[in-house]
Enzyme design. Sequence first.
Site, mmCIF file in Angstrom:
data_model
loop_
_atom_site.group_PDB
_atom_site.id
_atom_site.type_symbol
_atom_site.label_atom_id
_atom_site.label_comp_id
_atom_site.label_asym_id
_atom_site.label_seq_id
_atom_site.Cartn_x
_atom_site.Cartn_y
_atom_site.Cartn_z
ATOM 1 N N LEU A 1 19.484 56.040 31.583
ATOM 2 C CA LEU A 1 20.791 56.495 32.028
ATOM 3 C C LEU A 1 20.606 57.750 32.882
ATOM 4 O O LEU A 1 19.846 58.644 32.488
ATOM 5 C CB LEU A 1 21.665 56.836 30.807
ATOM 6 C CG LEU A 1 23.099 57.181 31.206
ATOM 7 C CD1 LEU A 1 23.901 55.904 31.426
ATOM 8 C CD2 LEU A 1 23.772 58.044 30.170
ATOM 9 N N ARG B 1 39.642 34.606 25.931
ATOM 10 C CA ARG B 1 38.191 34.729 25.924
ATOM 11 C C ARG B 1 37.519 33.669 26.789
ATOM 12 O O ARG B 1 37.683 32.475 26.557
ATOM 13 C CB ARG B 1 37.656 34.640 24.485
ATOM 14 C CG ARG B 1 36.173 34.954 24.395
ATOM 15 C CD ARG B 1 35.661 34.953 22.968
ATOM 16 N NE ARG B 1 34.263 35.346 22.927
ATOM 17 C CZ ARG B 1 33.239 34.550 23.254
ATOM 18 N NH1 ARG B 1 33.467 33.303 23.597
ATOM 19 N NH2 ARG B 1 32.011 35.004 23.234
ATOM 20 N N LYS C 1 26.405 52.981 32.437
ATOM 21 C CA LYS C 1 26.817 53.509 31.128
ATOM 22 C C LYS C 1 27.810 52.541 30.482
ATOM 23 O O LYS C 1 29.019 52.785 30.447
ATOM 24 C CB LYS C 1 27.405 54.919 31.294
ATOM 25 C CG LYS C 1 27.464 55.698 29.975
ATOM 26 C CD LYS C 1 27.655 57.173 30.231
ATOM 27 C CE LYS C 1 27.952 57.965 28.978
ATOM 28 N NZ LYS C 1 26.859 58.032 28.014
ATOM 29 N N HIS D 1 33.799 33.802 29.480
ATOM 30 C CA HIS D 1 32.809 34.757 29.987
ATOM 31 C C HIS D 1 33.103 35.242 31.411
ATOM 32 O O HIS D 1 32.982 36.422 31.700
ATOM 33 C CB HIS D 1 31.410 34.143 29.945
ATOM 34 C CG HIS D 1 30.849 34.031 28.559
ATOM 35 N ND1 HIS D 1 31.476 33.333 27.562
ATOM 36 C CD2 HIS D 1 29.722 34.533 28.007
ATOM 37 C CE1 HIS D 1 30.758 33.411 26.456
ATOM 38 N NE2 HIS D 1 29.689 34.135 26.695
ATOM 39 N N GLU E 1 13.805 56.823 27.150
ATOM 40 C CA GLU E 1 14.749 57.903 26.787
ATOM 41 C C GLU E 1 15.133 57.715 25.324
ATOM 42 O O GLU E 1 14.699 56.757 24.675
ATOM 43 C CB GLU E 1 15.988 57.854 27.681
ATOM 44 C CG GLU E 1 16.751 56.534 27.570
ATOM 45 C CD GLU E 1 17.967 56.435 28.488
ATOM 46 O OE1 GLU E 1 18.532 57.472 28.876
ATOM 47 O OE2 GLU E 1 18.349 55.297 28.785
ATOM 48 N N ARG F 1 29.676 59.292 37.977
ATOM 49 C CA ARG F 1 28.923 58.274 37.224
ATOM 50 C C ARG F 1 29.855 57.177 36.739
ATOM 51 O O ARG F 1 29.488 55.998 36.726
ATOM 52 C CB ARG F 1 28.165 58.916 36.064
ATOM 53 C CG ARG F 1 27.261 57.919 35.351
ATOM 54 C CD ARG F 1 26.362 58.583 34.330
ATOM 55 N NE ARG F 1 27.133 59.203 33.273
ATOM 56 C CZ ARG F 1 26.611 59.943 32.291
ATOM 57 N NH1 ARG F 1 25.307 60.160 32.261
ATOM 58 N NH2 ARG F 1 27.382 60.475 31.373
ATOM 59 N N TYR G 1 31.857 53.739 29.815
ATOM 60 C CA TYR G 1 32.445 54.920 29.186
ATOM 61 C C TYR G 1 31.809 56.183 29.731
ATOM 62 O O TYR G 1 30.796 56.139 30.428
ATOM 63 C CB TYR G 1 32.297 54.849 27.661
ATOM 64 C CG TYR G 1 30.904 55.125 27.141
ATOM 65 C CD1 TYR G 1 29.878 54.198 27.314
ATOM 66 C CD2 TYR G 1 30.602 56.316 26.488
ATOM 67 C CE1 TYR G 1 28.597 54.463 26.829
ATOM 68 C CE2 TYR G 1 29.324 56.578 26.005
ATOM 69 C CZ TYR G 1 28.327 55.655 26.188
ATOM 70 O OH TYR G 1 27.072 55.912 25.722
HETATM 71 N N1 PLP Z 1 20.649 58.437 27.661
HETATM 72 C C1 PLP Z 1 21.510 57.660 26.978
HETATM 73 C C2 PLP Z 1 21.096 56.277 26.596
HETATM 74 C C3 PLP Z 1 22.780 58.145 26.625
HETATM 75 O O1 PLP Z 1 23.632 57.365 25.951
HETATM 76 C C4 PLP Z 1 23.128 59.471 26.993
HETATM 77 C C5 PLP Z 1 24.431 60.020 26.653
HETATM 78 O O2 PLP Z 1 25.254 59.410 26.041
HETATM 79 C C6 PLP Z 1 22.193 60.242 27.692
HETATM 80 C C7 PLP Z 1 20.968 59.690 28.018
HETATM 81 C C8 PLP Z 1 22.523 61.654 28.112
HETATM 82 O O3 PLP Z 1 23.452 61.628 29.175
HETATM 83 P P1 PLP Z 1 24.455 62.831 29.415
HETATM 84 O O4 PLP Z 1 23.603 64.034 29.671
HETATM 85 O O5 PLP Z 1 25.233 62.415 30.604
HETATM 86 O O6 PLP Z 1 25.287 62.979 28.186
#
Ligand code: PLP
Length: 287
Positions: A205, A100, A147, A102, A180, A52, A33
Amino acid sequence: MSRIAYVNGKYQPHRTAAVHIEDRGYQFADGVYEVVPVQNGKLIDEELHLDRLEFSLGELEIAAPMDRRALKLVLREVLRRNGVARGILYMQVTRGVAPRNHAFPVMARPALVITCKRLKPVPAKYLEEGVGVITLPDLRWKRCDIKTIGLLANVLGKQRASEEGAYEAWQIDPEGNVTEGTSTNAWIVTKDRKIVTRPLGHEILPGVTRRALLALLEATDFTLDERSFSLDEALAASEAFLTSSSVFLLPITRIDGKKVGNGKPGDLSKKLRQLYLDHAERQASAA
Ligand code: PLP
């Protein structure tokens, strides 16, 4: 204006929009997403978000549902139909609908859902007083750079934060370093005014706000130190802040209930927030 969602080629009322029960996103979290900020009806840092998205799809070997030019047209149509001036656009691509099993299905086509919604401005209190974070062990998988919609550890972390009256949970790796937040990247400012954030890798991320801010920093004389930092170091920092597409940059003034610096939003955090807001505004007001 009632909300409209884009679901696999159709614009549908948001209230009743649905995907099939055997969508692999629903059964396996087999999808990715993006959340893109919208300001003045414009998508901010759109190309970085689309880059991304393509990276995430590539890593999971999910085909792009359409090419970038076509996708950009659909994104604009979703914005137009919803009349959103300020908010966020959400897009999700899953591997599609299949019985379904895997292993990847042979026949499924990727499924694309796009929604957008208005966002209220960030509460003044968050900016005046800063927000609090708690810390938790990082329970996520080993490819946090993708993501994906598999966000269970993030969901549990954010829930814990909210139960403890905090805005966010910082996740801590086995070495004691901050990876993070559950939906934000983590930053500190050391006593000698170095801006520190963890380098990219499989553990975090690659935030688009992070990336945009790093690019903006290059044109300033602030000192950046892209390296891991420990929880102890964060507790001894003079400032801390978080970044994400939905809030841009928020000062952090408490970590696990302990004051960061003097317990007030720091001047560098304020300057960097303004730097980012100006960057977004330039895109929002461009013809
Ligand atoms: N880290 C994680 C785990 C996230 O889910 C997000 C955003 O959803 C971010 C960092 C920040 O990313 P962005 O600046 O692209 O929104």
